[in-house]
Design an enzyme around this catalytic site. Structure first.
Site, PDB file in Angstrom:
ATOM      1  CE1 TYR A 144      -2.426   3.258   2.527  1.00 27.72           C
ATOM      2  CE2 TYR A 144      -3.716   2.524   0.656  1.00 27.72           C
ATOM      3  CZ  TYR A 144      -3.488   3.440   1.664  1.00 27.72           C
ATOM      4  OH  TYR A 144      -4.317   4.535   1.794  1.00 27.72           O
ATOM      5  CG  ASP A 239       5.857   3.502   0.596  1.00 27.15           C
ATOM      6  OD1 ASP A 239       4.656   3.260   0.340  1.00 27.15           O
ATOM      7  OD2 ASP A 239       6.210   4.188   1.577  1.00 27.15           O
ATOM      8  CE  LYS A 267       2.504   4.737   7.996  1.00 28.35           C
ATOM      9  NZ  LYS A 267       1.118   4.784   8.442  1.00 28.35           N
TER      10      LYS A 267
HETATM   11  P1  KE4 Z   1      -0.731   8.301   4.440  1.00 28.12           P
HETATM   12  O1  KE4 Z   1      -1.234   9.006   3.209  1.00 28.12           O
HETATM   13  O2  KE4 Z   1      -1.813   7.483   5.127  1.00 28.12           O
HETATM   14  O3  KE4 Z   1       0.019   9.251   5.416  1.00 28.12           O
HETATM   15  O4  KE4 Z   1       0.400   7.264   3.999  1.00 28.12           O
HETATM   16  C1  KE4 Z   1       0.099   6.298   3.019  1.00 28.12           C
HETATM   17  C2  KE4 Z   1       1.066   5.130   3.149  1.00 28.12           C
HETATM   18  C3  KE4 Z   1       2.099   5.017   2.239  1.00 28.12           C
HETATM   19  N1  KE4 Z   1       2.996   4.003   2.315  1.00 28.12           N
HETATM   20  C4  KE4 Z   1       2.903   3.065   3.290  1.00 28.12           C
HETATM   21  C5  KE4 Z   1       3.914   1.959   3.340  1.00 28.12           C
HETATM   22  C6  KE4 Z   1       1.865   3.141   4.260  1.00 28.12           C
HETATM   23  O5  KE4 Z   1       1.772   2.180   5.217  1.00 28.12           O
HETATM   24  C7  KE4 Z   1       0.935   4.197   4.191  1.00 28.12           C
HETATM   25  C8  KE4 Z   1      -0.216   4.331   5.183  1.00 28.12           C
HETATM   26  N2  KE4 Z   1      -0.298   3.305   6.161  1.00 28.12           N
HETATM   27  C9  KE4 Z   1      -1.629   3.037   6.678  1.00 28.12           C
HETATM   28  C10 KE4 Z   1      -1.522   1.837   7.612  1.00 28.12           C
HETATM   29  N3  KE4 Z   1      -1.356   0.633   6.903  1.00 28.12           N
HETATM   30  C11 KE4 Z   1      -2.211   4.243   7.352  1.00 28.12           C
HETATM   31  C12 KE4 Z   1      -3.466   3.949   8.137  1.00 28.12           C
HETATM   32  C13 KE4 Z   1      -4.681   4.504   7.464  1.00 28.12           C
HETATM   33  O6  KE4 Z   1      -4.844   4.323   6.231  1.00 28.12           O
HETATM   34  O7  KE4 Z   1      -5.496   5.107   8.206  1.00 28.12           O
END
Ligand code: KE4
Length: 428
Positions: A144, A239, A267
């Site tokens: 993701y 990523d 994060k």
């Molecule tokens: P954000 O746009 O949510 O800040 O980041 C996206 C993203 C990009 N790359 C990786 C490896 C990620 O894990 C994420 C977002 N992680 C999720 C948890 N698996 C955020 C939780 C959510 O979607 O509320």
């Protein structure tokens, strides 16, 4: 433990917010039941609206690596806020955090700050496409990278490589440029390159997957991707939104000794405020506006409030590298304790762990990709999740997430978690 007030608050929220949440995974759809509404947090603990104290293994999905409301970060935010929160003009704080990140992460000369991991990954792919003048990308099933259209793609029928939208609103035109392979399957990636000669701008991958549970790269996998990218003049995007500043000061690049071309962050880099970033060596980053042709922008990008939080967080990690070994030791303690409890009660399971990322899968088989993660028992995971919640232990409400260990966790917290796991599965 009772969650009556959270239940009522959830009903109220659903009247005015789609699904009652501002990010779907929070809605507990994957595990059933209703979300817990949090009132406050400190260190390793959440305090919910029903007055429950919960041991937190989500830590806002990674940012709270030093625990919640870490005093130096709170103090930096408070002091900065009094001077104004955002100006839409350059500040020295942006240069300071950029210099700090460049000094901590190998193989980058410049970094651009944005407001989320999605923005960072979306912008990194646009930069790769602009730099290579190629349109196709390769991603991996189960990884993701945020909710940008090019990433919301699933393996299509027939050839594993034909992407199709996995969300309404994503066009076929977008999906055709995203090609998919299975995580840890280098042969599939080779086949994709052969079938799409000179058309692939980049590979984007989580160097340690955290969105299928925690899945380590197989030995030689990342090195193999590096070689294929070099052979085909394709950029390799790591990523590191999850792994950056968590697995090591220099993230997965440092841990595995494999250099990517573009690295994305989120994060931890924001210290709990909305910050994403992407970075690369100078010749690539200079393709970005205003000095290059690839456009990318953001009203609140680099705002001083978020930068102050990020600077404080990164300084702490940079000055005290022993934090990384401390959280790794705590994660190993948790792993070995849970493993012993599951073995004692003859529960088929696999526990994956890399540094301070860990996940429990109720399957006897190794979990190495999306298919094997999906084959684990979701029913048992749901029992596990709710059993832990009943014991005041808060893990991700999905079998397809990793746990995030914070350095605020004590051995007592971990041992209490292990004891709860034993009690829960003893009843199975
Ligand atoms: P954000 O746009 O949510 O800040 O980041 C996206 C993203 C990009 N790359 C990786 C490896 C990620 O894990 C994420 C977002 N992680 C999720 C948890 N698996 C955020 C939780 C959510 O979607 O509320």
């Amino acid at each position: 433990m009772q969650y009556k007030r959270s239940s009522a608050l959830f009903s109220e929220a659903q009247q005015v917010i789609p699904g009652g949440v501002n990010s779907p995974v929070r809605a507990f759809k994957g595990v059933g039941g209703h979300p817990v509404f949090i009132n406050s947090a400190k260190g390793a603990y959440l305090f919910d609206e029903d007055g429950n104290k919960l041991i937190d293994y989500i830590n806002s999905w990674g940012p709270m690596i030093l625990g919640h409301a870490f005093d130096p970060v709170v103090d930096a935010i408070t002091a900065t806020a009094k001077k104004g929160t955002s100006f839409g003009a350059p500040t020295v704080l942006e240069t300071e955090i950029a210099q700090l990140a460049v000094s901590m992460v190998p193989n980058i000369d410049k970094i651009r700050f944005v407001n989320s991991g999605t923005e960072a990954c979306m912008s990194a792919v646009r930069l790769a496409r602009g730099y290579t003048s190629r349109e196709k990308i390769i991603k991996f099933a189960g990884c993701y990278h945020g909710h940008s259209d090019s990433f919301l793609i699933q393996a299509g029928s027939g050839a594993i490589t034909l992407g199709v939208p996995n969300s309404p609103g994503v066009t076929a035109g977008t999906a055709k440029d995203t090609l998919l392979a299975d995580y840890n399957n280098l042969e599939q990636v080779k086949a994709i390159f052969e079938a799409n000669k000179d058309e692939i701008s980049c590979i984007i991958i989580e160097p340690v997957a955290g969105n299928m549970g925690c899945i380590p790269p197989a030995s030689g996998f990342l090195e193999g991707l590096r070689s294929l990218c070099d052979e085909h003049n394709t950029l390799l995007i790591f990523d590191e939104v999850m792994t950056g500043f968590r697995l090591a000061k220099g993230g997965a690049q440092e841990l595995y000794g494999v250099n990517a071309d573009i690295i994305t962050f989120g994060k931890v880099i924001g210290g709990g405020l909305p910050v994403g970033a992407f970075a690369a060596r100078e010749e690539i980053m200079n393709y970005l506006a205003p000095i290059g042709p690839v456009y990318q922008a953001g009203t609140l990008s680099g705002n001083p409030l978020a930068m102050a939080a990020g600077i404080t967080m990164l300084n702490e990690l940079n000055e005290k590298p022993e934090i990384f070994s401390s959280i790794n030791i705590k994660t190993k303690r948790l792993h070995l304790g849970m493993q012993a409890a599951l073995i004692k009660h003859n529960i088929p399971h696999t526990i994956n762990r890399v540094g301070s990322m860990i996940s429990v899968h109720f399957s006897n088989d190794p979990v190495v990709d999306f298919a094997s993660a999906s084959a684990a028992s979701g029913e048992r995971f749901n029992l596990f999740f709710h059993g832990l919640l009943e014991h005041g232990i808060y893990i991700a409400p999905s079998a397809f997430e990793t746990w995030f260990i914070s350095d605020a966790l004590s051995n007592e917290d971990i041992d209490n978690t292990i004891a709860a796991v034993g009690e829960i599965v003893a009843a199975w």
